[in-house]
Design a protein around this motif. Structure first.
Motif, mmCIF file in Angstrom:
data_model
loop_
_atom_site.group_PDB
_atom_site.id
_atom_site.type_symbol
_atom_site.label_atom_id
_atom_site.label_comp_id
_atom_site.label_asym_id
_atom_site.label_seq_id
_atom_site.Cartn_x
_atom_site.Cartn_y
_atom_site.Cartn_z
ATOM 1 N N PRO A 26 22.120 39.935 34.802
ATOM 2 C CA PRO A 26 23.056 39.244 35.497
ATOM 3 C C PRO A 26 22.580 38.880 36.959
ATOM 4 O O PRO A 26 21.847 39.761 37.601
ATOM 5 C CB PRO A 26 24.410 40.058 35.350
ATOM 6 N N CYS A 28 24.029 40.157 39.745
ATOM 7 C CA CYS A 28 23.957 41.426 40.439
ATOM 8 C C CYS A 28 22.673 42.074 40.471
ATOM 9 O O CYS A 28 22.366 42.859 41.470
ATOM 10 C CB CYS A 28 25.055 41.957 40.200
ATOM 11 N N CYS A 107 31.502 46.247 36.016
ATOM 12 C CA CYS A 107 31.942 45.314 36.973
ATOM 13 C C CYS A 107 33.005 45.837 37.786
ATOM 14 O O CYS A 107 33.017 45.575 39.117
ATOM 15 C CB CYS A 107 31.969 43.937 36.332
ATOM 16 N N ILE A 110 31.782 47.971 40.455
ATOM 17 C CA ILE A 110 30.938 47.314 41.274
ATOM 18 C C ILE A 110 31.765 46.742 42.555
ATOM 19 O O ILE A 110 31.480 46.352 43.680
ATOM 20 C CB ILE A 110 29.801 46.279 40.723
ATOM 21 N N CYS A 124 28.499 42.558 43.833
ATOM 22 C CA CYS A 124 28.547 41.363 42.752
ATOM 23 C C CYS A 124 28.659 40.136 43.743
ATOM 24 O O CYS A 124 29.597 39.988 44.581
ATOM 25 C CB CYS A 124 30.006 41.563 41.970
ATOM 26 N N PRO A 125 27.543 39.347 43.335
ATOM 27 C CA PRO A 125 27.129 38.108 44.132
ATOM 28 C C PRO A 125 28.656 37.161 44.088
ATOM 29 O O PRO A 125 29.017 36.449 44.917
ATOM 30 C CB PRO A 125 26.134 37.399 43.461
ATOM 31 N N PHE A 126 29.387 37.126 42.952
ATOM 32 C CA PHE A 126 30.628 36.361 42.867
ATOM 33 C C PHE A 126 31.474 36.872 43.711
ATOM 34 O O PHE A 126 32.329 36.069 44.104
ATOM 35 C CB PHE A 126 30.954 36.373 41.362
ATOM 36 N N PHE A 160 36.015 36.730 38.762
ATOM 37 C CA PHE A 160 34.754 37.083 38.535
ATOM 38 C C PHE A 160 34.225 37.002 37.441
ATOM 39 O O PHE A 160 32.995 36.948 37.019
ATOM 40 C CB PHE A 160 34.367 38.391 39.519
ATOM 41 N N CYS A 164 31.237 34.791 35.941
ATOM 42 C CA CYS A 164 29.993 35.564 35.342
ATOM 43 C C CYS A 164 29.567 35.301 33.847
ATOM 44 O O CYS A 164 28.714 34.815 33.490
ATOM 45 C CB CYS A 164 30.045 37.176 35.396
ATOM 46 N N PRO A 186 27.661 44.765 33.680
ATOM 47 C CA PRO A 186 26.173 44.079 33.580
ATOM 48 C C PRO A 186 25.343 44.485 32.453
ATOM 49 O O PRO A 186 24.628 43.618 32.142
ATOM 50 C CB PRO A 186 25.687 44.999 34.996
HETATM 51 FE FE1 SF4 Z 1 27.054 41.879 37.934
HETATM 52 FE FE2 SF4 Z 1 28.287 39.631 36.740
HETATM 53 FE FE3 SF4 Z 1 29.743 41.863 36.806
HETATM 54 FE FE4 SF4 Z 1 29.281 40.527 38.998
HETATM 55 S S1 SF4 Z 1 30.699 40.027 37.228
HETATM 56 S S2 SF4 Z 1 29.043 43.022 38.743
HETATM 57 S S3 SF4 Z 1 27.316 39.686 38.680
HETATM 58 S S4 SF4 Z 1 27.750 41.607 35.567
#
Ligand code: SF4
Length: 198
Positions: A26, A28, A107, A110, A124-126, A160, A164, A186
């Motif tokens: 993913p 992240c 997630c 994170i 998390c980039p999102f 998010f 994702c 993830p």
């Molecule tokens: Fe990672 Fe996706 Fe979870 Fe964000 S939503 S922390 S990018 S796995």
């Protein structure tokens, strides 16, 4: 929640990480991998988020030590690496301190804990990237612009998991909404991606 640990027989070597990252990680985690290759260093938050993820996909302690040592010692000597980071890595594998078997972050964890500051690459980039930042990550990830817009719109309303999951689907040419459940971990993203590749 479900804990993700390397399934029986599932393992990966450090030499397979770049290829796995581009195919199955993913955003992240692929973001941290790129940062590590480019900067030969990770700060604490990223070392932990990424280290535990790698452990859960089956990277052994020895491979993890070699992997991080090869990168970090491009900037610092190996003595310093052992002193400053060796303990940390062994600790994640339950070999130091309280010898706890730490599991990879979900997630939710994170997204809710330990937000990255401007020079961190974890999170998390999102959730944590600016709109322009997210757009450029998705573009370099070769996501079609209609889907980029959709992922940005979902991120803006804090969905998010949906953003994702859409990323998972369109990255492997699946139909939108074809994932039976949303991505909430993830390592779930990774396991499903590996399975989908056969
Ligand atoms: Fe990672 Fe996706 Fe979870 Fe964000 S939503 S922390 S990018 S796995």
């Amino acid at each position: 929640g479900k804990e993700f640990n390397a399934a029986e027989g599932q393992s990966i070597t450090r030499h397979q990480i770049d290829s796995a990252s581009s195919q199955f990680f993913p955003l992240c985690m692929s973001g941290i991998q790129s940062h590590l290759r480019k900067n030969h260093h990770l700060k604490h938050g990223a070392r932990r988020q990424y280290g535990l993820f790698l452990k859960a996909i089956g990277l052994s302690l020895d491979e993890a030590m070699a992997f991080f040592r090869e990168e970090f010692t491009q900037k610092i000597d190996s003595d310093k690496f052992e002193k400053q980071y060796g303990y940390n890595i062994r600790h994640m594998y339950g070999k130091e301190g309280k010898r706890v078997e730490y599991t990879a972050f979900s997630c939710a964890s994170i997204i809710l804990n330990n937000p990255p500051s401007h020079d961190d690459c974890h999170g998390c980039p999102f959730k944590h990237s600016t709109e322009d930042g997210l757009k450029s990550i998705l573009k370099s990830n070769k996501i079609k612009s209609e889907y980029i817009d959709e992922m940005i719109a979902l991120s803006k309303i804090n969905q998010f998991d949906k953003a994702c999951s859409l990323h998972w689907e369109v990255s492997r040419g699946r139909e939108k909404g074809s994932l039976p459940s949303l991505i909430t971990h993830p390592n779930q993203y990774y396991d499903l991606a590996r399975d989908a590749a056969g």
